[in-house]
Scaffold this motif. Structure first.
Motif, PDB file in Angstrom:
ATOM      1  N   ASN A 136       0.819  -1.217   0.000  1.00  0.00           N
ATOM      2  CA  ASN A 136       0.000   0.000   0.000  1.00  0.00           C
ATOM      3  C   ASN A 136       0.848   1.260   0.000  1.00  0.00           C
ATOM      4  OD1 ASN A 136      -2.794   0.671  -0.143  1.00  0.00           O
ATOM      5  ND2 ASN A 136      -2.640   1.632   1.860  1.00  0.00           N
ATOM      6  N   ALA A 144       8.640   9.046  -1.282  1.00  0.00           N
ATOM      7  CA  ALA A 144       7.499   8.392  -0.652  1.00  0.00           C
ATOM      8  C   ALA A 144       7.597   6.876  -0.755  1.00  0.00           C
ATOM      9  CB  ALA A 144       6.196   8.885  -1.277  1.00  0.00           C
ATOM     10  N   SER A 145       8.465   6.394  -1.579  1.00  0.00           N
ATOM     11  CA  SER A 145       8.821   4.984  -1.640  1.00  0.00           C
ATOM     12  C   SER A 145       9.790   4.730  -2.785  1.00  0.00           C
ATOM     13  CB  SER A 145       7.589   4.088  -1.769  1.00  0.00           C
ATOM     14  OG  SER A 145       7.857   2.854  -1.125  1.00  0.00           O
ATOM     15  N   PRO A 146      11.073   4.954  -2.501  1.00  0.00           N
ATOM     16  CA  PRO A 146      12.092   4.879  -3.562  1.00  0.00           C
ATOM     17  C   PRO A 146      12.031   3.593  -4.386  1.00  0.00           C
ATOM     18  CG  PRO A 146      13.063   5.727  -1.538  1.00  0.00           C
ATOM     19  CD  PRO A 146      11.663   5.334  -1.201  1.00  0.00           C
ATOM     20  N   ALA A 147      11.825   2.467  -3.734  1.00  0.00           N
ATOM     21  CA  ALA A 147      11.828   1.205  -4.462  1.00  0.00           C
ATOM     22  C   ALA A 147      10.706   1.165  -5.492  1.00  0.00           C
ATOM     23  CB  ALA A 147      11.695   0.035  -3.491  1.00  0.00           C
TER      24      ALA A 147
ATOM     25  N   TYR B  58       3.873  -8.025   7.703  1.00  0.00           N
ATOM     26  CA  TYR B  58       3.057  -7.213   8.604  1.00  0.00           C
ATOM     27  C   TYR B  58       3.490  -7.411  10.060  1.00  0.00           C
ATOM     28  CZ  TYR B  58      -0.227  -5.982   4.844  1.00  0.00           C
ATOM     29  OH  TYR B  58      -0.801  -5.480   3.704  1.00  0.00           O
ATOM     30  N   LEU B  67      10.925   5.541   7.132  1.00  0.00           N
ATOM     31  CA  LEU B  67      11.319   6.263   5.928  1.00  0.00           C
ATOM     32  C   LEU B  67      12.579   5.611   5.388  1.00  0.00           C
ATOM     33  CD1 LEU B  67      11.057   8.756   4.023  1.00  0.00           C
ATOM     34  CD2 LEU B  67      12.491   9.995   5.647  1.00  0.00           C
ATOM     35  N   SER B  68      12.502   5.196   4.148  1.00  0.00           N
ATOM     36  CA  SER B  68      13.652   4.527   3.547  1.00  0.00           C
ATOM     37  C   SER B  68      14.881   5.426   3.590  1.00  0.00           C
ATOM     38  CB  SER B  68      13.352   4.169   2.094  1.00  0.00           C
ATOM     39  OG  SER B  68      14.528   3.681   1.494  1.00  0.00           O
ATOM     40  N   MET B 105      11.953   0.780   0.581  1.00  0.00           N
ATOM     41  CA  MET B 105      10.572   1.227   0.724  1.00  0.00           C
ATOM     42  C   MET B 105      10.384   2.157   1.906  1.00  0.00           C
ATOM     43  SD  MET B 105       8.347  -2.118  -0.127  1.00  0.00           S
ATOM     44  CE  MET B 105       7.088  -1.404   0.920  1.00  0.00           C
ATOM     45  N   THR B 106       9.481   3.106   1.718  1.00  0.00           N
ATOM     46  CA  THR B 106       8.971   3.873   2.838  1.00  0.00           C
ATOM     47  C   THR B 106       7.713   3.118   3.253  1.00  0.00           C
ATOM     48  OG1 THR B 106       9.948   5.895   2.015  1.00  0.00           O
ATOM     49  CG2 THR B 106       8.015   6.118   3.466  1.00  0.00           C
ATOM     50  N   TRP B 108       4.481   2.577   4.433  1.00  0.00           N
ATOM     51  CA  TRP B 108       3.236   3.299   4.690  1.00  0.00           C
ATOM     52  C   TRP B 108       2.371   2.603   5.724  1.00  0.00           C
ATOM     53  CZ3 TRP B 108       0.888   7.718   2.265  1.00  0.00           C
ATOM     54  CH2 TRP B 108       1.778   8.440   1.452  1.00  0.00           C
ATOM     55  N   LEU B 109       2.564   1.311   5.899  1.00  0.00           N
ATOM     56  CA  LEU B 109       1.740   0.584   6.864  1.00  0.00           C
ATOM     57  C   LEU B 109       2.358   0.567   8.263  1.00  0.00           C
ATOM     58  CD1 LEU B 109       0.119  -0.315   4.423  1.00  0.00           C
ATOM     59  CD2 LEU B 109      -0.049  -2.547   5.473  1.00  0.00           C
ATOM     60  N   PHE B 116       2.053  12.739   5.715  1.00  0.00           N
ATOM     61  CA  PHE B 116       0.947  12.964   4.760  1.00  0.00           C
ATOM     62  C   PHE B 116      -0.393  12.685   5.452  1.00  0.00           C
ATOM     63  CE2 PHE B 116       4.698  11.178   2.455  1.00  0.00           C
ATOM     64  CZ  PHE B 116       5.113  12.364   1.899  1.00  0.00           C
ATOM     65  N   ALA B 119      -2.683   5.980   4.655  1.00  0.00           N
ATOM     66  CA  ALA B 119      -3.495   5.227   3.708  1.00  0.00           C
ATOM     67  C   ALA B 119      -3.852   3.937   4.430  1.00  0.00           C
ATOM     68  CB  ALA B 119      -2.695   4.955   2.442  1.00  0.00           C
ATOM     69  N   THR B 120      -5.080   3.861   4.907  1.00  0.00           N
ATOM     70  CA  THR B 120      -5.409   2.775   5.817  1.00  0.00           C
ATOM     71  C   THR B 120      -5.833   1.499   5.089  1.00  0.00           C
ATOM     72  OG1 THR B 120      -7.661   3.601   6.059  1.00  0.00           O
ATOM     73  CG2 THR B 120      -6.048   4.338   7.673  1.00  0.00           C
ATOM     74  N   VAL B 121      -5.701   0.402   5.784  1.00  0.00           N
ATOM     75  CA  VAL B 121      -5.879  -0.923   5.194  1.00  0.00           C
ATOM     76  C   VAL B 121      -6.608  -1.826   6.183  1.00  0.00           C
ATOM     77  CG1 VAL B 121      -3.685  -0.612   3.983  1.00  0.00           C
ATOM     78  CG2 VAL B 121      -3.735  -1.875   6.142  1.00  0.00           C
ATOM     79  N   TYR B 340      -7.271   0.174   1.430  1.00  0.00           N
ATOM     80  CA  TYR B 340      -6.136   0.065   0.502  1.00  0.00           C
ATOM     81  C   TYR B 340      -6.373   1.004  -0.685  1.00  0.00           C
ATOM     82  CZ  TYR B 340      -4.181  -4.164   2.737  1.00  0.00           C
ATOM     83  OH  TYR B 340      -3.616  -5.063   3.624  1.00  0.00           O
ATOM     84  N   TYR B 474       8.085   8.693  10.899  1.00  0.00           N
ATOM     85  CA  TYR B 474       8.113   9.530   9.700  1.00  0.00           C
ATOM     86  C   TYR B 474       6.959  10.504   9.792  1.00  0.00           C
ATOM     87  CZ  TYR B 474       8.124  10.828   4.688  1.00  0.00           C
ATOM     88  OH  TYR B 474       8.173  11.511   3.492  1.00  0.00           O
ATOM     89  N   THR B 493      -3.337   1.855  10.137  1.00  0.00           N
ATOM     90  CA  THR B 493      -4.170   0.827  10.738  1.00  0.00           C
ATOM     91  C   THR B 493      -3.535   0.212  11.980  1.00  0.00           C
ATOM     92  OG1 THR B 493      -5.016   0.379   8.536  1.00  0.00           O
ATOM     93  CG2 THR B 493      -5.440  -1.286  10.202  1.00  0.00           C
ATOM     94  N   LEU B 494      -2.219   0.142  12.003  1.00  0.00           N
ATOM     95  CA  LEU B 494      -1.542  -0.548  13.109  1.00  0.00           C
ATOM     96  C   LEU B 494      -1.137   0.378  14.252  1.00  0.00           C
ATOM     97  CD1 LEU B 494       0.671  -2.892  10.873  1.00  0.00           C
ATOM     98  CD2 LEU B 494      -1.300  -3.597  12.261  1.00  0.00           C
TER      99      LEU B 494
END
Lengths: 521, 521
Positions: A136, A144-147, B58, B67-68, B105-106, B108-109, B116, B119-121, B340, B474, B493-494
Motif C-alpha cells: 500500500n 514516498a517509496s524509492p523502491a 506485517y 522512511l527509507s 521502501m517507505t 506506509w503501513l 501525509f 493510507a489505511t488498510v 487500501y 516519519y 491501521t496498526l
C-alpha cells in the motif's frame, strides 16, 4: 489443501464477538475488545481462505455461463438496502459471492470467453498484485517509496528491451516509461503534453484551433481523451479507412487531411496511430505516417494496447518498424501479457514534455531528493497524485516466466487463432472478412450469394445472439466498412485448442439452426 | 500456519523444469511441457506462499526504518539490466523482495508512519481486493459484467446512507455514485462535465474565458485537473486563506472574486470546496459557499478525500452540512476507511451531466441492455473505458466490520490525535498552530519569544530532519500562512497509543538535541 479455521478462533477483535463463548465466560462486564482491522494472524487466515475460494473458482470456471444471463437490476433485490451495523463473517460474504455475485458475472477468465480482447492473467501477476496491494505504498514521488519508483523504471526498461525499442525510449537512454492504469490515461497525458507544447509556441488563444488525427478504427477513448483535454470535438479528424487497406490508415489521406487543416488556418498537433485496432487488429503503417507527422511537427503516438505485446516475438516485431520516429508508445500488458488489470505501459521520448504539462509542487510534498532533480517523481507523469507500487506485478510476470515463456504464450494464442481461421475457411457458408494478424479472427456467415448486405447482417446478428445465449461461448461483433462482422478473439489464459474447437462446433450448430429456421419460414 | 510446498512439486508446467529430476528420469527426449500460466493448484500454492510472506511482513513491520534511507538509483545496481530469458522461482524473487525492495521502501503501513495522510488498510479490504483481482472482470458496461456494475451502485448507495447524504446523490433517489481511482479523476470528470455544460450554453469559443475557483489550501491536483481540462492556468483562482479563518475559504472573498471575474467578462463555472484540506484539514463552510455558487450558477464540488470518511460518525456529520446544495462530492476510503489504494467515491446529483461529457458509443461495445437505457454503463462516468470490479473491496469492508466498527475506528484515531495534541500542549516549547479537527495535529517547536520567523522555521526543519533520519518515525511538514508547520497525522491501521506516545518521546528528544546544539554554539 484447505486452510479453514473456525471464524470464532480469530474473531476476538470484533464487536460482534461480545456475545461469544470465551467472553461470556468472564462474568462481570468483559473488557470491550479493541477493533483490530489488521491483525497479522487473522489476516493470514482470512487471506488463506480467500486463496482457496479463488483457486476453487478457477477450477470450476467452466461450469458457469460465460456471458451472464441475468436481467438488469437483479442484484438490488438480493442485497440489503443499507450496510450492516454489525460485522458479518467472511463465510457469509463468500456464500453471497457464490449465490448472488457470480451468477451476475460475465466470466472474463472463462476459457470460452472469445469476446472483445481477452484480459489475460497468471499466477505470477496475481501474487505480484497481492504484494503491491499489501505494501500500500503511495509512491507519488521518489521519497514516498524509492523502491516503487526505481523498480518501475527498471521494469519499463526491461520491457522496452524485450520490444527492441530504441534507447530514446529508455531511462538507460534518453527517454523513459511509466505504468498508467489504462490506454485512456496514456493518451490523455501525451495529448496534454503535446497540446501544451504547441500552445507554448503559438499562444494559449489557439486552443480552439488545435486539431488531432486518428482513423475511424482508433479506439473510442481517443476522441474522449481529446474532449477531456479541451480539444473541440469538431477538430478531431477521424480519417476513413476501408477494406482496401485492411482498415489501416492511408498515409496519403492523412497528409491531405492535415494539409487541408493547415490551409484552413488550423493547428494540427497530435496524431494517434494504432498497432492492432480494436475492431479488426488493423495495423497502421508507422513509417509512412511518421513522415507526415515529421513534416507537420505533430506529436505522434502509437496505441499498441493489444498488438504491441506480440512484438516481444521477433516474427511480429516488424509491426513496430518506424517506432524510433514517434514521440510515444503505449501497450497494455493487461491485455496480452498475463498481467491482470490495470496495467498500461507508456514510453515517451521526452519525459520533460510530460513533466512540463503535469508537474505540481505543493509544499507538503517538497523534499531534498525531488529538489535535487536526481530522481523521478512519477506524479508528474500521470493524471493523479497517488499511485500504487505498480511495477511489482509486471516484474513478477517477467521473472516468473521469463521472456521464453511469454513468447511461447503469444505464439500459442496465435496458433489457436490460425486453427480457428482454418476451421472457418473449411466451411463454405462462412468467410474471413479481414486478414488475421494476431489472435483475432474476423469472420461472418455469408451463405447466400443473392443476399442483401442487410440480410447477411441479420443472419449474423441472429447467429451471435444464438451463440451467446447458450452461455457456452461469448463472442462479440463489430461493424467495419459497413459490414457486420463477428469477432473471435482467442487468448484467455485458460483457453486451449479443445475450447476453440468446441466453440467452432457450437457456431456451426448455431448456423445450422438459423439457416434451417430460414428454410422453414 | 505455513503452506510451503517444494517449488519442484508444482512447476512441471514450466520450461525451466526440463532439467528437473522427474523429467530427467524419462530418458529419451522428455515431452516439451506446455506453459500454463494459471494452473489452479499452482495458483493455490503460490498464493498461499505469498499470503504467508505478507503476513510475516506485517508482523515484522516495526523492524524496518519507516522512511527509507537509501540513496537515489540504489536499485539499478542490484538488478539485472534485462528481463531473464528463463523462469525464476518465486522463492528467488521473494528473497530479492526482502533484500533489495523492502530496504528501499517507505513503509506506509508502519504504525510509526505519521506523514501525509495515512493510507489505511484492513484484512477485509485485502481479501476483497484479491477477489476483485481474481475475477479480472472488465466492467466497462453493464453487460460486460452485470454484477460489477450493480454491486458498485449498491455500495455507493450504502456509503451515501452512512454519510446521510440526501437522496439526490443516490441511485435510489435521483443521483448516483461511482468509484474512481483517485480524487484527481473525480475532480477531472466533474470539471469536464461542468465545462461542457457551460460551453453548451455559452458557445465553444468561450473555453478561454472559463474560470474555476478553489482556495490556496485546495489539493494541488485541482489546478492540474483544470489544466488537463483545457482551462487556462490564468483562470484558476486560488483564493487566499489565513489563520483568522483557520485556513478555510471566506465566502465573502469568494463572492468578490467571482464578481470581479464576471465584471471582467469572464465565465465562472466551477468551484471546489474542501472538507479537510491536505495541509491542515481546514474545513470550508459549505452552506455559505453554496450561496455564492447558486447565485452565479457554478458547479460546486466538495473534495472530502480525507475528512469525509469521518462524517460516518454523527458527531462529525455537521461538516457536511449544506451538502444537499452542491453538485458533487468525493471522498477516498483509501485514506480513512481501511480500503487500501485506490478507492475514491464520487457522487453526483446529475449523472446525465457526466454521461453527456464522457460517453462513447463504439460499435464493438453496443448491446441491447445499453441501448434500452435501463442500465448504468460506468465507462461513461470516468476517464477510461476498462475498469475492474472495484466495489468488492469496499463491500467486504462494510460487511466484515459493520458501520459500528468503522465508526469506532475513526473515533479511535481522533482520540489518539487528541492525546498527541495534549502532549504537545504540555510542553511549553511547542505550540499547536491550527485547531485539530480530525486526526491531524499541526504543531511546531517555538521556544524563543525573541526568534525571527526564519529562525523558528530553521529549528523546525532541523527537528523534522532529526526525527525522520532516525527511521523510527516519519512525519512531514507544510507551510501555511508563511509558517513552517510540522504535521503529525495519526491513523495507520496498526498505530496504537503506545506508538503515539513513543513518537512524542522521540520528538522531544529531537527538540532537546537541537536546542542543546544551539546553546553549545
Amino acid at each position: 489443501m484447505h486452510h479453514r479455521r473456525s471464524e470464532a478462533a480469530f474473531s476476538s477483535s470484533k464487536i460482534h464477538d461480545m456475545g461469544s463463548l470465551e467472553l461470556r465466560s468472564a462474568d462481570s462486564s468483559p473488557p470491550r475488545c479493541e477493533f483490530k482491522p489488521l491483525d497479522p494472524e487473522e489476516f493470514r487466515n482470512q487471506a488463506h481462505r480467500m486463496v482457496d475460494f479463488i483457486a476453487d473458482y478457477y477450477k470450476g470456471i467452466e461450469t458457469y455461463p460465460v456471458l451472464s444471463q441475468v436481467q438488469p437490476d437483479y442484484l438490488r433485490t438480493c442485497l440489503p438496502k443499507t450496510a450492516p451495523y454489525l460485522p458479518e463473517s467472511l463465510e457469509n460474504i463468500l456464500t453471497d459471492v457464490t449465490e448472488k455475485i457470480i451468477p451476475g458475472m460475465t466470466h472474463w477468465l472463462s476459457p470460452n470467453f472469445f469476446a472483445f480482447f481477452p484480459a489475460t492473467v497468471s499466477t505470477a501477476a496475481f501474487v505480484g498484485e497481492m504484494l503491491c496491494t499489501s505494501f500500500n505504498s503511495v509512491g507519488f514521488n521518489w521519497l514516498a517509496s524509492p523502491a516503487a519508483t526505481e523498480l518501475e523504471m527498471i521494469v519499463m526498461d526491461w520491457l522496452a528491451n524485450m520490444l527492441k525499442l530504441p534507447n530514446s525510449f529508455m531511462f538507460s537512454g534518453t527517454g523513459g516509461g511509466v505504468i498508467q492504469n489504462t490506454s485512456s490515461e496514456a493518451i490523455l497525458v501525451t495529448l496534454v503534453a503535446a497540446r501544451d507544447r504547441m500552445l507554448h509556441s503559438c499562444g494559449a488563444a489557439s486552443i480552439q484551433k488545435l486539431v488531432v488525427y486518428c482513423s475511424d478504427q482508433t479506439h473510442s477513448t481517443f476522441t474522449k481523451a481529446a474532449k477531456l483535454a479541451g480539444i473541440s470535438p469538431h477538430n478531431v479528424r477521424s480519417i476513413t479507412t476501408n477494406l482496401d487497406t485492411d482498415f489501416a490508415l492511408s498515409p496519403v489521406l492523412v497528409r491531405s487531411v492535415v494539409e487541408a487543416d493547415v490551409m484552413a488556418g488550423l493547428v494540427p498537433f497530435y496524431l494517434c496511430a494504432t498497432v492492432g485496432t480494436t475492431s479488426t487488429t488493423a495495423i497502421d503503417p508507422l513509417e509512412q505516417i511518421a513522415d507526415v507527422a515529421t513534416d507537420y511537427g505533430l506529436w505522434m503516438h502509437v496505441d499498441a494496447a493489444y498488438g504491441g505485446s506480440a512484438c516481444i516475438c521477433p516474427e511480429f516485431r516488424h509491426y513496430l518498424d518506424g517506432i524510433e520516429r514517434v514521440d510515444s508508445l503505449s501497450l497494455s500488458p493487461h491485455k496480452w501479457l498475463l498481467s491482470y488489470l490495470d496495467c498500461c505501459c507508456l514510453w515517451v521520448k521526452k519525459p520533460s514534455s510530460l513533466m512540463k504539462a503535469l508537474s505540481t509542487d505543493p509544499e507538503y510534498l517538497r523534499n531534498k531528493a525531488s529538489e535535487s532533480a536526481s530522481v523521478v517523481d512519477y506524479k508528474d507523469w500521470q493524471v493523479g497524485t497517488g499511485r500504487k507500487f505498480k511495477s511489482l506485478r509486471l516484474w513478477l510476470v517477467m521473472r516468473s516466466y521469463g521472456v521464453a515463456n511469454l513468447q511461447s504464450h503469444i505464439r500459442s494464442d496465435v496458433r489457436m487463432a490460425k486453427m480457428f481461421e482454418g476451421l472457418v475457411k473449411s466451411d463454405p457458408r462462412f468467410e474471413i472478412v479481414v486478414p488475421r494478424w494476431f489472435a483475432l479472427v474476423c469472420f461472418r456467415l455469408n451463405p447466400f450469394s443473392w443476399a442483401s448486405p442487410g440480410y447477411t447482417e441479420l443472419l449474423n446478428r441472429k447467429l451471435l445472439e444464438w451463440v451467446n445465449s447458450t452461455g457456452r461461448v461469448y463472442m462479440t461483433h463489430t461493424i467495419v466498412g459497413g459490414m457486420y462482422v463477428l469477432r473471435f478473439a482467442v487468448g484467455t489464459t485458460l483457453t486451449t485448442e479443445h475450447h476453440v474447437a468446441a466453440a467452432w462446433k457450437l457456431i456451426k450448430e448455431g448456423a445450422d439452426a438459423i439457416l434451417k429456421g430460414i428454410r422453414n419460414c
